[in-house]
Write an enzyme that holds these catalytic residues in place. Structure first.
Site, mmCIF file in Angstrom:
data_model
loop_
_atom_site.group_PDB
_atom_site.id
_atom_site.type_symbol
_atom_site.label_atom_id
_atom_site.label_comp_id
_atom_site.label_asym_id
_atom_site.label_seq_id
_atom_site.Cartn_x
_atom_site.Cartn_y
_atom_site.Cartn_z
ATOM 1 N N GLU A 1 -6.073 6.493 -13.598
ATOM 2 C CA GLU A 1 -4.979 5.853 -12.858
ATOM 3 C C GLU A 1 -3.913 5.342 -13.817
ATOM 4 O O GLU A 1 -2.709 5.546 -13.606
ATOM 5 C CB GLU A 1 -5.516 4.705 -12.007
ATOM 6 C CG GLU A 1 -4.413 3.938 -11.280
ATOM 7 C CD GLU A 1 -4.941 2.771 -10.458
ATOM 8 O OE1 GLU A 1 -4.121 1.958 -10.008
ATOM 9 O OE2 GLU A 1 -6.175 2.678 -10.265
ATOM 10 N N HIS B 1 26.128 3.119 -19.587
ATOM 11 C CA HIS B 1 26.981 3.629 -18.513
ATOM 12 C C HIS B 1 28.101 2.640 -18.170
ATOM 13 O O HIS B 1 29.036 3.006 -17.440
ATOM 14 C CB HIS B 1 26.160 3.882 -17.241
ATOM 15 C CG HIS B 1 25.453 5.203 -17.208
ATOM 16 N ND1 HIS B 1 24.386 5.502 -18.024
ATOM 17 C CD2 HIS B 1 25.651 6.306 -16.425
ATOM 18 C CE1 HIS B 1 23.947 6.727 -17.740
ATOM 19 N NE2 HIS B 1 24.704 7.235 -16.780
ATOM 20 N N ALA C 1 -18.174 -9.564 -6.387
ATOM 21 C CA ALA C 1 -17.788 -8.189 -6.720
ATOM 22 C C ALA C 1 -18.899 -7.205 -6.383
ATOM 23 O O ALA C 1 -18.632 -6.059 -5.999
ATOM 24 C CB ALA C 1 -17.423 -8.098 -8.199
ATOM 25 N N ILE D 1 0.836 -1.205 0.000
ATOM 26 C CA ILE D 1 0.000 0.000 0.000
ATOM 27 C C ILE D 1 0.875 1.260 0.000
ATOM 28 O O ILE D 1 1.546 1.574 0.998
ATOM 29 C CB ILE D 1 -0.958 0.019 1.206
ATOM 30 C CG1 ILE D 1 -1.763 -1.286 1.258
ATOM 31 C CG2 ILE D 1 -1.880 1.232 1.115
ATOM 32 C CD1 ILE D 1 -2.515 -1.628 -0.026
ATOM 33 N N THR D 2 0.856 1.984 -1.112
ATOM 34 C CA THR D 2 1.605 3.232 -1.245
ATOM 35 C C THR D 2 1.063 4.282 -0.284
ATOM 36 O O THR D 2 -0.149 4.401 -0.118
ATOM 37 C CB THR D 2 1.515 3.745 -2.695
ATOM 38 O OG1 THR D 2 2.054 2.753 -3.563
ATOM 39 C CG2 THR D 2 2.301 5.031 -2.870
ATOM 40 N N GLY E 1 -1.999 -2.693 -12.464
ATOM 41 C CA GLY E 1 -2.340 -3.725 -13.453
ATOM 42 C C GLY E 1 -1.090 -4.109 -14.220
ATOM 43 O O GLY E 1 -0.445 -3.254 -14.832
#
Length: 380
Positions: A245, A341, A181, A160-161, A367
C-alpha cells in the site's frame, strides 16, 4: 510523457504494457479529466474500458481468471495515472483491495468478486478510517456483533475512496471489542444491503475525481461467511498489506512530481519576463536543477523499492520510508512548480493547479508523514 529509458525495475513486457496503458488513458481518461473533476467521480464506463484492456487487477492469478502478472505492471499503471493528473481509484483496487480478496478470500468469495474486479463491473473499497480513528486503527469503534450465523454491524466510516462507486466494501470492525486489536475482523458488505447507507461524496481540497465518502452501518446483517480471512485477525491482515500500500503511494507520488517538474520547465521556457524567458533567469535554472537532481534520486530509489517488493523483500519500514520521502518530495516539486508559474499557477486552467491540490493528501492518507517517521524510527 514519462522517460523510462533508464529505468531498472521493468522489462520489455512492462514497457509493452505501458504503451497499451498510454493509449487507453489517452482515449478513455485524458479527454474527460475535467468532467471527472466536475461530477466528483470516474464513471463506470472508464472502469470497464480499463478492464477490457487488461489494466484492472493484472496480478490476479490465472487460476482465478486473471493475467497472473507481477506488481510491476501495477506500478506502470500507477505512474501513468499520476502523470496524466487523475485521482481515479483504480490503484486502490489494483494495489490494495484485490490482495485481500485473492489472498484471504474463500473459493466462494473469489468466484463472486474477482471476475468483476478484473472486468471493471465490480468496484471495491476498504473502510478503515472513522471520525475518531485515523492512523490508529486500533481505535476502530465499528462493531460486528455475532448473532447466530450472522454478524450485525453498527458504526460509521469516513474518507472512504471509491465510496460512492463501490459495489462491495471491506469493512474493518470489532467482532470482539473486549480483545482490542485482536478482536478486529474484515467483513464484506455489498452495496444495497439493508442498513448500509452511503453518505455524501465529500467536498475535498483536491482529488475531486476520486469519490470519497462517508459510510453508515445501522444493524447491517450479513452472514459470518462474509468474514474475509480469519475472524479476529483483521488487524494482522491489514498490517501484512502495508508495504505494498505504501509503495503504491510512493509510486504515484513520483509520477505526479515528475509531471509537475515537466509542466514548470515547459511554462518557464515559454513565458517571457523583462525581455527573456523565465527559464533564462539563474534562479529558475538553479531551482529546476535542484528538483531534477531530486527526481533522479527518486526514480533510482523507486526502482530499488519496486525490485525489492517483486522479490518479496521490501519491509514495512522500507516501504514507510519510501512513502515518506516520495510524498514529501512530491509536495516540494508541485509547490515549487506552481511558484514558477507565478499567477498562472493559481489558475485552475493550468495543470499545475490540479497537481498541487491533489498532492496535498499524499502526505496524509496511507499513514501520515509523522506516522511514517515513527514506523521508520522503530527499525533504527
Amino acid at each position: 510523457m514519462l522517460d523510462t529509458a533508464y529505468r531498472t525495475a521493468y522489462n520489455d513486457d512492462h514497457e509493452a504494457f505501458r504503451d497499451t496503458v498510454r493509449k487507453v488513458l489517452a482515449e478513455h481518461m485524458v479527454p474527460f479529466l475535467d468532467q471527472h473533476e466536475e461530477v466528483g467521480l470516474v464513471p463506470r464506463e472508464a472502469w470497464k474500458a480499463l478492464g477490457e484492456a487488461g489494466m484492472l487487477c493484472p496480478t490476479i492469478s490465472e487460476e482465478n481468471g486473471g493475467l497472473g502478472l507481477d506488481f510491476g505492471f501495477n506500478c506502470v499503471l500507477a505512474e501513468e495515472l499520476a502523470y496524466i493528473g487523475t485521482s481515479a481509484g483504480f490503484t486502490l483496487q489494483n494495489d490494495i483491495t484485490v490482495n485481500y480478496f485473492e489472498r484471504l478470500g474463500s473459493d466462494e468469495q473469489k468466484l463472486k468478486y474477482l471476475p468483476g474486479m478484473i472486468s471493471g463491473d465490480v468496484i471495491t473499497a476498504i473502510a478503515m478510517t472513522e471520525p475518531g480513528a485515523g492512523s490508529d486503527l486500533q481505535g476502530v469503534r465499528t462493531t460486528a456483533v455475532p448473532d447466530g450465523n450472522n454478524l450485525v454491524i453498527n458504526g460509521s466510516k469516513t474518507y472512504i475512496t471509491n465510496g460512492q462507486n463501490a459495489d462491495v466494501v471491506i469493512v474493518v470492525a470489532k467482532t470482539d471489542p473486549a480483545q482490542g486489536a485482536k478482536g478486529t475482523s474484515l467483513i464484506l458488505v455489498d452495496a444495497g444491503t439493508p442498513g448500509f447507507e452511503k453518505g455524501r461524496n465529500l467536498d475535498k481540497i483536491g482529488q475531486h475525481s476520486a469519490d470519497t465518502s462517508e459510510l453508515f452501518f445501522s444493524d447491517v446483517r450479513v452472514p459470518k461467511t462474509n468474514i474475509l480471512g480469519s475472524e479476529g485477525r483483521g488487524f494482522i491482515h491489514l498490517m501484512e498489506e502495508l508495504p505494498q500500500e505504501r509503495l503504491s503511494i510512493a509510486v504515484s507520488a513520483q509520477g505526479g512530481a515528475q509531471r509537475a517538474f515537466d509542466e514548470a520547465v515547459k511554462f518557464t521556457k515559454d513565458r517571457k519576463a523583462f525581455g527573456r524567458t523565465v527559464f533564462e533567469f539563474q534562479n529558475t535554472k538553479f531551482t529546476l536543477a535542484d528538483l531534477k537532481a531530486k527526481l533522479q534520486v527518486g526514480w533510482a530509489h523507486l526502482d530499488w523499492a519496486i525490485a525489492r517488493h517483486l522479490r518479496g523483500e521490501l519491509t514495512t519500514d522500507e516501504a514507510s520510508a519510501a512513502k515518506l520521502w516520495h510524498t514529501e518530495m512530491q509536495w516540494e516539486c508541485v509547490d515549487t512548480a506552481l511558484q514558477l508559474h507565478g499567477g498562472a499557477g493559481y489558475m485552475n486552467e493550468y495543470p499545475i493547479a490540479r497537481l498541487w491540490r491533489d498532492a496535498r493528501v499524499q502526505r496524509i492518507y496511507g499513514g501520515t508523514s509523522e506516522i511514517m517517521k515513527e514506523v521508520v524510527s522503530r527499525s533504527i
